[in-house]
Write an enzyme that holds these catalytic residues in place. Structure first.
Site, PDB file in Angstrom:
ATOM      1  N   GLY B  18     -16.941 -12.162   6.803  1.00 37.94           N
ATOM      2  CA  GLY B  18     -16.096 -12.852   5.816  1.00 37.94           C
ATOM      3  C   GLY B  18     -14.810 -13.370   6.451  1.00 37.94           C
ATOM      4  O   GLY B  18     -14.518 -13.078   7.611  1.00 37.94           O
ATOM      5  N   LYS B  43     -27.165 -10.596   6.767  1.00 39.05           N
ATOM      6  CA  LYS B  43     -26.831 -11.225   8.052  1.00 39.05           C
ATOM      7  C   LYS B  43     -27.176 -10.323   9.233  1.00 39.05           C
ATOM      8  O   LYS B  43     -26.676 -10.519  10.358  1.00 39.05           O
ATOM      9  CB  LYS B  43     -25.356 -11.619   8.080  1.00 39.05           C
ATOM     10  CG  LYS B  43     -25.056 -12.678   7.011  1.00 39.05           C
ATOM     11  CD  LYS B  43     -23.798 -13.443   7.235  1.00 39.05           C
ATOM     12  CE  LYS B  43     -23.679 -14.560   6.202  1.00 39.05           C
ATOM     13  NZ  LYS B  43     -22.352 -15.144   6.118  1.00 39.05           N
ATOM     14  N   GLU B 103      -8.126  -5.046  -2.439  1.00 41.01           N
ATOM     15  CA  GLU B 103      -7.295  -4.859  -3.632  1.00 41.01           C
ATOM     16  C   GLU B 103      -8.037  -5.406  -4.848  1.00 41.01           C
ATOM     17  O   GLU B 103      -8.759  -6.397  -4.733  1.00 41.01           O
ATOM     18  CB  GLU B 103      -5.971  -5.611  -3.466  1.00 41.01           C
ATOM     19  CG  GLU B 103      -5.098  -5.549  -4.719  1.00 41.01           C
ATOM     20  CD  GLU B 103      -3.695  -6.118  -4.545  1.00 41.01           C
ATOM     21  OE1 GLU B 103      -3.433  -6.777  -3.533  1.00 41.01           O
ATOM     22  OE2 GLU B 103      -2.872  -5.883  -5.456  1.00 41.01           O
ATOM     23  N   TYR B 164       5.911  -2.055   6.795  1.00 39.65           N
ATOM     24  CA  TYR B 164       6.251  -2.815   7.999  1.00 39.65           C
ATOM     25  C   TYR B 164       7.763  -2.856   8.176  1.00 39.65           C
ATOM     26  O   TYR B 164       8.277  -2.732   9.284  1.00 39.65           O
ATOM     27  CB  TYR B 164       5.709  -4.251   7.936  1.00 39.65           C
ATOM     28  CG  TYR B 164       4.247  -4.392   7.570  1.00 39.65           C
ATOM     29  CD1 TYR B 164       3.372  -3.313   7.652  1.00 39.65           C
ATOM     30  CD2 TYR B 164       3.728  -5.615   7.136  1.00 39.65           C
ATOM     31  CE1 TYR B 164       2.042  -3.438   7.303  1.00 39.65           C
ATOM     32  CE2 TYR B 164       2.394  -5.759   6.795  1.00 39.65           C
ATOM     33  CZ  TYR B 164       1.549  -4.668   6.859  1.00 39.65           C
ATOM     34  OH  TYR B 164       0.244  -4.799   6.510  1.00 39.65           O
ATOM     35  N   GLU B 214       6.704   5.128  -4.382  1.00 39.13           N
ATOM     36  CA  GLU B 214       7.132   4.145  -5.375  1.00 39.13           C
ATOM     37  C   GLU B 214       6.884   4.719  -6.764  1.00 39.13           C
ATOM     38  O   GLU B 214       6.297   5.787  -6.907  1.00 39.13           O
ATOM     39  CB  GLU B 214       6.386   2.817  -5.173  1.00 39.13           C
ATOM     40  CG  GLU B 214       4.882   2.915  -5.327  1.00 39.13           C
ATOM     41  CD  GLU B 214       4.147   1.631  -4.893  1.00 39.13           C
ATOM     42  OE1 GLU B 214       4.620   0.946  -3.968  1.00 39.13           O
ATOM     43  OE2 GLU B 214       3.103   1.338  -5.490  1.00 39.13           O
ATOM     44  N   HIS B 252       1.420  -3.545  -7.684  1.00 39.80           N
ATOM     45  CA  HIS B 252       0.402  -2.531  -7.420  1.00 39.80           C
ATOM     46  C   HIS B 252      -0.128  -1.984  -8.740  1.00 39.80           C
ATOM     47  O   HIS B 252       0.649  -1.689  -9.646  1.00 39.80           O
ATOM     48  CB  HIS B 252       0.982  -1.362  -6.623  1.00 39.80           C
ATOM     49  CG  HIS B 252       1.253  -1.693  -5.186  1.00 39.80           C
ATOM     50  ND1 HIS B 252       2.187  -1.017  -4.444  1.00 39.80           N
ATOM     51  CD2 HIS B 252       0.710  -2.608  -4.367  1.00 39.80           C
ATOM     52  CE1 HIS B 252       2.206  -1.508  -3.218  1.00 39.80           C
ATOM     53  NE2 HIS B 252       1.323  -2.483  -3.136  1.00 39.80           N
TER      54      HIS B 252
END
Lengths: 376, 295
Positions: B18, B43, B103, B164, B214, B252
Site C-alpha cells: 500500500g 499479492k 487510525e 517527536y 493526555e 484522538h
C-alpha cells in the site's frame, strides 16, 4: 455521532424492543394532530443533542391537544445549551409504576462492552454512581459470545422481583445489546426503563451515540446525521477530514497531530493567550486541507492571529510550507500568520516561505509567544 | 538495551504494497530494521524492493510469512476496515509483537482483536500509534529516525507528533533514549503505560522515564500509582489537554473528558502525588529529565 431520542427509539424498535410510541413534528399543527391521535395526554420533548432538556423547559406534559400545541409553540425554536430546537417528539403519557436504568458502553480498562443496570432510574446515572455506587450493577460482556441469556436474566433480577417483569426486562437487555452491536454504537442507554401499572416493561427514553469509525460501513446509520445540529465550521471540517473543535479564544491554531495540537492550545494559555480552536490537519500536507483549515479558522471573526505549529516527521515541512503558500495565495487573509516548522526538510520549507514573504521560527515556545503578543 | 524489540527482531509488514506501507517499510529498512517479508492478500509471490539492492518476498498470509521467514514481529499499515482482522491474523500466526499504526478502527472490532491477542499471548502496540523506536537498533512504525539518539531515557507517549517534540528536545539537550514507545491515541490499546514502565524497570540501561499523557481515561493515574509502588528510577511527566473542554473528543478517539473524569488536572495531580515531576511546557520535559538524572 449522537442520535436524537426519536432516532434511537427507532433503532430500538427495529431491534424488537418494547418502546413507548411517538412521532416527531416540526410545527404546532403537527403536534396537535399527533396529540389528538394519542388521545390528548402527551409528552412533548425537544429533540436536540443535549442533556438537561427537562431542566431547560424542553420537556412538557399536556392534558389535551390544545395544550400540546401551545407547548410545541414554546419549545420549537427555543435554545437549549446553544442548540436550536427544530423538532419535538410527541408520545402518549405512560402509567409509570417504577423507573429503572439500563445502559451499555465500551469499558476502556476491560476492553469490552459493559452493561450497567440500576433499579434507581429516571435520574442522572452519574449522580447515582457518585452517591450510591452499590445501586449500579455492572457486567462485562465478552464480545465473542455476546450477552448470554443467563447474564441478561441475572441483571434483570436486579431490576425486578416479579418474574413476569424480570422476563420482559431480560428480553429488553438482550435486544439493547444487539442494537448496540448491530449499529456500531459507543453508547446506548434507556433511562428510564419503566414498568407500568399494567405490568409492562418498556423504554420511554433512549440515548445512542455511534462510534464515528463505524459510519463508513453503516450508511443507514450515517444517514441519521442531523445537518442542523452541526455548525457550518464543524461540517466543513468533517468534509475536509480535519479534526476541529471550536473554542472561545482569539488565537487560531493549525497543528499536525492531536497531541501536539492539544499541547499547542495549552501553551497558548500558558503564555496568557486564549486558543480559538483545536485543529489537527493530520499527517497530510495536501494544500486543499490547509486551505480548508484556514477558511474555517478565518470564518471566525474573533480570531486575531493564525498560528501554525508543524513538527515534520513523516510529513515533510517543505510540503506543508508549499500548502501554506498555496492557501495564502488562494485566500484573502487579513490577519497575521505566525509559523513554526521543525523537522524533515525544514531549511527547504523556510526558503519556500521566505520567497512568499512569510517567515518561520523553529521553536514552539517562540511561535506561541509571538501569536499571543499579536492577538493582544 | 531496549524494550520489546531490538536489532535481532525479524519484522513483517502487513499492507506492504500500500501507499503508506511501502513508504514506511523503506524508511524502516533504511534505519536498519530487519524487514524479512511483507503480506498483502492477493499479492503473494511478488517481491518488494526495500532499496536499490535489497528485496523481500510478499506472502498472501501472515502464517506463510512466519513459516518461511521466522518473523517474530509485525507492523500493520492496512486501512481501518481490515486492520482488526490483520491484528487477529498476526496473533493467530503466533507473531509475538504486533504494532498497529492504523487510525480509525471501529472500537467494537478492537474489543474482539484484543481478546484474541490476549488469548494467544501476543503483545499489541496501538492501534492508532506511531510505533516503537530503539535508537541505533531498530524501528517499527513511523517515528522518524532523525530525531532520536542513543542514551539513558525511556519514553512512553499516547501521541505522535507531541512525542517527536519531546524527543527532539531530549536529543538536542544531549539526552538520548533507550526506547521510545508510542502506545496510541485510541480508547482501547494493547500496551499500556504500566506495561511499558514494567519493561523499562527491567532494562538496566534505562535511567529515567518520560511519560507523555493526555486527557481521557485513567491510564496515567494507574501508571502513577505503579511508579510509586514499583519504580526506583526518576519519572518525568507531561499531560496534554489542560484547555480541552469536557465531553468533546480532541482528535484522538481516546482523548475525551467524560463527566469529571479524565481531566488534565486530575492526571497532573496523580503524577505529582506519586513523585512524578510534571513539565508545564513540552520544552520543559528535557529540562526536568536532565535535572532528575543529575546532569
Amino acid at each position: 455521532m449522537d442520535l436524537h431520542e426519536y432516532q434511537a427509539k427507532e433503532l430500538f424498535r427495529a431491534a424488537g424492543m418494547a418502546v413507548n410510541p411517538g412521532e416527531v413534528a416540526d410545527d404546532p399543527q403537527g403536534v396537535r394532530a399527533l396529540a389528538e391521535e394519542y388521545g390528548g395526554r402527551v409528552v412533548v420533548k425537544a429533540q436536540v443533542h443535549s442533556g438537561g432538556r427537562g431542566k431547560a423547559g424542553g420537556v412538557k406534559l399536556a392534558t389535551d391537544a390544545d395544550e400540546a400545541a401551545r407547548h410545541a409553540e414554546a419549545i420549537l425554536g427555543m435554545k437549549i445549551r446553544g442548540l436550536t430546537v427544530g423538532h419535538v417528539l410527541v408520545s402518549p403519557t405512560e402509567d409509570i409504576a417504577t423507573e429503572a436504568y439500563a445502559g451499555i458502553l465500551v469499558d476502556r480498562e476491560g476492553q469490552c462492552p459493559v452493561l450497567m443496570v440500576s433499579a434507581e432510574g429516571g435520574v442522572d446515572i452519574e449522580e447515582v454512581a457518585a452517591t450510591n455506587p452499590d445501586a449500579i450493577h455492572k457486567l462485562q460482556v465478552d464480545p465473542r459470545y455476546g450477552l448470554m441469556p443467563h447474564q441478561a436474566w441475572g441483571l434483570a433480577t436486579r431490576l425486578f422481583s416479579d418474574p413476569a417483569l424480570t422476563k420482559q426486562a431480560a428480553r429488553i437487555l438482550t435486544r439493547l445489546y444487539r442494537a448496540f452491536v448491530d449499529n456500531g454504537a459507543s453508547m446506548a442507554e434507556i433511562n428510564p426503563l419503566i414498568s407500568t401499572g399494567g405490568g409492562k416493561v418498556k423504554a420511554i427514553d433512549a440515548k445512542v451515540s455511534i462510534d464515528d469509525n463505524e459510519l463508513f460501513r453503516r450508511p443507514a446509520v450515517a444517514a441519521l446525521r442531523d445537518p442542523d445540529s452541526e455548525s457550518e465550521a464543524d461540517a466543513k471540517a468533517r468534509a475536509a477530514g480535519l479534526s476541529f473543535v471550536k473554542l472561545e479564544g482569539n488565537v487560531g491554531c493549525c497543528v499536525n497531530g492531536a497531541g501536539l495540537a492539544m499541547a499547542t492550545m495549552d501553551l497558548v494559555k500558558y503564555y496568557g493567550g486564549d486558543p480559538a480552536n483545536f485543529l489537527d490537519i493530520g499527517g497530510s500536507s495536501n494544500p486543499d486541507k490547509v486551505v480548508a483549515a484556514l477558511e474555517i479558522i478565518t470564518a471566525d471573526a474573533g480570531v486575531k492571529v493564525i498560528l501554525f505549529n508543524i513538527f515534520g516527521g513523516i510529513t515533510r515541512c517543505d510540503d506543508v510550507a508549499q500548502g501554506i503558500v498555496e492557501a495564502v495565495g488562494r485566500l484573502d487573509i487579513a490577519i497575521p500568520l505566525v509559523i513554526r516548522l521543525t523537522g524533515t526538510n525544514e531549511e527547504l520549507a523556510r526558503e519556500i516561505l521566505a520567497e512568499a514573504g512569510l517567515a518561520a521560527v523553529a521553536s514552539m515556545d517562540e511561535v506561541v509567544q509571538e501569536a499571543v503578543r499579536l492577538a493582544g | 538495551m531496549s524494550i520489546y524489540v531490538d536489532e535481532t527482531t525479524r519484522v513483517i509488514v502487513q499492507g506492504i504494497t500500500g501507499r503508506d506501507g511501502s513508504f514506511h517499510t523503506r524508511q524502516m529498512a533504511a534505519y536498519g530494521t530487519r524487514v524479512v517479508a511483507g503480506v498483502t492478500p492477493g499479492k503473494g509471490g511478488r517481491s518488494f524492493a526495500l532499496s536499490g539492492k535489497e528485496e523481500v518476498p510478499v506472502y498472501d498470509t501472515v502464517a506463510d510469512a512466519v513459516a518461511e521467514t521466522g518473523a517474530n514481529a509485525s507492523v500493520i499499515y492496512v486501512p481501518p476496515a481490515f486492520a482488526a482482522s490483520a491484528i487477529m491474523e498476526a496473533a493467530d500466526a503466533g507473531v509475538g509483537f504486533i504494532v498497529c499504526v492504523t487510525e480509525g478502527i471501529p472500537v467494537l472490532d478492537m474489543t474482539r482483536a484484543h481478546a484474541l491477542a490476549r488469548d494467544r499471548g501476543c503483545r499489541v502496540l496501538g492501534p492508532n500509534c506511531p510505533g516503537i523506536i530503539c535508537p541505533g537498533k531498530t524501528t517499527l512504525g513511523i517515528i522518524p529516525g532523525s530525531i532520536v539518539t542513543e542514551g539513558p531515557v525511556g519514553l512512553i507517549s499516547r501521541s505522535g507528533t507531541l512525542t517527536y517534540e519531546a524527543v527532539h528536545h531530549l536529543t538536542r539537550d544531549g539526552l538520548g533514549q533507550t526506547t521510545c514507545v508510542g502506545i496510541g491515541g485510541d480508547p482501547l490499546i494493547g500496551t499500556s503505560f504500566v506495561d511499558c514502565l514494567a519493561a523499562f524497570a527491567d532494562d538496566p540501561d534505562t535511567e529515567a522515564v518520560v511519560m507523555i499523557g493526555e486527557i481521557g481515561g485513567t491510564a496515567e493515574q494507574e501508571a502513577a500509582a505503579w511508579v510509586s509502588a514499583n519504580l526506583d528510577i526518576p519519572v518525568v511527566g507531561f499531560i496534554a489537554g489542560r484547555t480541552a473542554p469536557p465531553g468533546t473528543r480532541m482528535g484522538h478517539a481516546g482523548a475525551i473528558i467524560s463527566g469529571s473524569s479524565g481531566t488534565a488536572a486530575e492526571k497532573t495531580r496523580a503524577f505529582e502525588d506519586n513523585g512524578i515531576k510534571v513539565a508545564k511546557r513540552p520544552a520543559e520535559i528535557a529540562v526536568l529529565a536532565r535535572e532528575s538524572l543529575g546532569r
